[in-house]
Scaffold this active site. Structure first.
Site, mmCIF file in Angstrom:
data_model
loop_
_atom_site.group_PDB
_atom_site.id
_atom_site.type_symbol
_atom_site.label_atom_id
_atom_site.label_comp_id
_atom_site.label_asym_id
_atom_site.label_seq_id
_atom_site.Cartn_x
_atom_site.Cartn_y
_atom_site.Cartn_z
ATOM 1 N N ARG A 53 0.853 -1.118 -0.036
ATOM 2 C CA ARG A 53 -0.076 -0.112 -0.102
ATOM 3 C C ARG A 53 0.706 1.237 0.034
ATOM 4 N NH1 ARG A 53 -1.607 2.088 4.498
ATOM 5 N NH2 ARG A 53 -2.281 0.001 5.391
ATOM 6 N N TYR A 105 -15.421 18.050 -15.286
ATOM 7 C CA TYR A 105 -15.975 16.670 -15.386
ATOM 8 C C TYR A 105 -16.835 16.442 -14.441
ATOM 9 C CZ TYR A 105 -16.063 11.696 -14.501
ATOM 10 O OH TYR A 105 -16.713 10.386 -14.320
ATOM 11 N N ASP A 176 -6.113 19.601 -13.996
ATOM 12 C CA ASP A 176 -6.460 18.307 -14.410
ATOM 13 C C ASP A 176 -6.139 18.451 -15.998
ATOM 14 O OD1 ASP A 176 -7.684 16.142 -15.618
ATOM 15 O OD2 ASP A 176 -9.468 16.074 -14.170
ATOM 16 N N LYS A 201 -7.594 7.277 -19.101
ATOM 17 C CA LYS A 201 -7.690 7.943 -20.562
ATOM 18 C C LYS A 201 -6.609 7.851 -21.406
ATOM 19 C CE LYS A 201 -11.710 8.950 -18.767
ATOM 20 N NZ LYS A 201 -11.914 8.807 -17.509
HETATM 21 C C1 LIG Z 1 -11.321 15.049 -16.980
HETATM 22 C C2 LIG Z 1 -11.499 13.968 -16.052
HETATM 23 N N1 LIG Z 1 -10.851 14.036 -14.879
HETATM 24 C C3 LIG Z 1 -10.966 13.065 -14.005
HETATM 25 C C4 LIG Z 1 -11.666 11.779 -14.229
HETATM 26 C C5 LIG Z 1 -12.012 10.653 -13.416
HETATM 27 O O1 LIG Z 1 -11.392 9.635 -13.796
HETATM 28 P P1 LIG Z 1 -11.678 8.153 -13.426
HETATM 29 O O2 LIG Z 1 -12.888 7.597 -14.333
HETATM 30 O O3 LIG Z 1 -10.558 7.451 -13.874
HETATM 31 O O4 LIG Z 1 -11.746 7.937 -12.062
HETATM 32 C C6 LIG Z 1 -12.436 11.853 -15.648
HETATM 33 C C7 LIG Z 1 -13.263 10.588 -15.997
HETATM 34 O O5 LIG Z 1 -13.798 10.902 -17.076
HETATM 35 C C8 LIG Z 1 -12.080 12.974 -16.539
HETATM 36 O O6 LIG Z 1 -12.772 13.037 -17.786
#
Ligand SMILES: Cc1ncc(COP(=O)(O)O)c(C=O)c1O
Length: 403
Positions: A53, A105, A176, A201
């Site tokens: 962990r 998001y 992000d 992604k």
């Molecule tokens: C811009 C963005 N940030 C964070 C996330 C969250 O990622 P996860 O689905 O891997 O938890 C997403 C998911 O679509 C996203 O598009």
């Protein structure tokens, strides 16, 4: 890393950073260390690992690779992008204020409004493309400015360097960078303090792993994030770390294909009379096209659009494509289509979505790396097949579900 390694190009670093041959066997490829624990030679003496962990060699290789790709010094990998977002905002304490990009998001919006707010953290959203609005919304207790650029799903940008210049001392700027990937945009170079990715992604790139990462150059921030990673334990397992590490090696190759296909798709959609609006920073018609050219090395692989004919046409289109597959997520080699209002942003109220321009007839494409001609032909046949569906009067609220 040595100075000669730092001067290496992006793909060389993707293939080699953090990936030393195995000290025990010489294995060139980082092994999957499928172990929870490590044998100590005596109490308190280990080889840098005592419990998975806290750290694991496969995960550590991934963290070093991704930190280097963002020109960062420290990386902490998480079990999902949301866990990474949560790890980054663990810098906040009760009474702090978080100021965030308005159109982020849906899952991040949900975490900020429905979880952080319950711990006494004040959250406000602002149009971060408007410097004056950001200035006006900044409070004495603002501790984190959270940016998402390009944003999901309407692909608005904000000027990272300008926001960094403007922010008061003590405010941590977190970006992000999921939509751009480090190949197209490196926020730390523009002065940001933290970069976050959903590695699910583009970084992993094959839609077969859920993961996330937080990267920074600041040892105090990195220590806090690593502390959260170990305390909360939202870590990726060794297989997921390995698959993400492997995927990231081809990031540059894939991003070039995503960008050129997305540009072709955006231009094709814009040329159609039955498409009302196309959202893509690579189009001259995008309001922040110049900023995209300055801040990014390519406009990315996501294209959103609104067909003429309202919600009925949009929903018909979402199932009329055959290469573009109806699914959430993005950034994989395969092309996907989704309805943000009903899928990725279903946790927002319809009023919140309306404020973000996430209309019910908006469709989001994650443009994959398939042959360009096949993608354009697929969209053309789907638009033609649905030509008689719906009217603009049919734009109405739809019940939403959350993911
Ligand atoms: C811009 C963005 N940030 C964070 C996330 C969250 O990622 P996860 O689905 O891997 O938890 C997403 C998911 O679509 C996203 O598009």
């Amino acid at each position: 890393m040595s100075s000669s390694a730092q001067s290496r190009g992006f793909s060389t670093r993707a293939v080699w950073s953090g990936q030393d041959p195995c000290a025990a066997t010489g294995a060139t490829i980082v092994p999957v260390y499928q172990t929870a624990t490590y044998t100590l030679s005596e109490i308190g003496v280990h080889k840098g690992f005592d419990y998975s962990r806290t750290t694991n060699p496969t995960r550590k290789a991934l963290e070093r690779q991704l930190a280097d790709l963002e020109n960062g010094a420290y990386g902490s990998a998480f079990g999902s992008g949301m866990a990474a977002v949560n790890g980054a905002v663990s810098l906040l304490a009760q009474g702090d204020h978080l100021l965030a990009t308005r159109d982020i998001y849906g899952g991040t919006h949900r975490l900020f409004t429905q979880v952080l707010s319950r711990y006494g953290i004040e959250v406000t959203f602002v149009d971060t493309s408007d410097l004056a609005a950001v200035r006006a919304a900044t409070r004495p207790n603002t501790r984190v400015l959270w940016l998402e650029t390009p944003s999901n799903p309407t692909l608005r940008l904000c000027d990272i360097a300008a926001l960094v210049r403007e922010k008061p001392a003590g405010v941590v700027v977190a970006v992000d960078n999921t939509f751009a990937s480090p190949f197209l945009q490196q926020p730390l170079d523009w002065g940001a303090d933290i970069v976050v990715h959903s590695t699910t992604k583009y970084i992993c790139g094959h839609s077969d792993v859920v993961g996330g990462v937080v990267i920074s150059n600041d040892p105090a921030i990195a220590e806090r994030v690593a502390f959260n990673q170990n305390c909360v334990g939202a870590i990726p397992g060794p297989w997921d770390a390995y698959l993400t590490l492997r995927g990231a090696k081809t990031l540059a190759l894939r991003m070039r294909a995503h960008v050129s296909n997305a540009q072709a798709v955006a231009e094709f959609l814009e040329s159609r009379d039955d498409v009302e609006r196309v959202y893509y920073p690579g189009l001259a018609s995008h309001p922040q096209h110049e900023l995209a050219r300055r801040q990014m090395r390519g406009a990315g692989g996501i294209v959103s659009f609104r067909p003429r004919g309202g919600v009925a046409r949009a929903h018909a289109l979402a199932t009329a494509t055959s290469v573009f597959t109806l699914a959430v997520s993005l950034g994989g080699v395969e092309s996907l289509i989704c309805s943000p209002a009903r899928m990725t942003h279903g946790s927002l109220t319809s009023a919140e979505r309306a404020g973000l321009d996430v209309s019910d007839d908006l469709l989001r494409l994650s443009v994959g790396i398939e042959d360009t001609g096949d993608l354009l032909a697929d969209l053309a046949q789907a638009l033609d097949a649905t030509a008689s569906v719906g009217t603009s009067e049919e734009r109405q609220k739809q019940p939403a579900w959350a993911i």
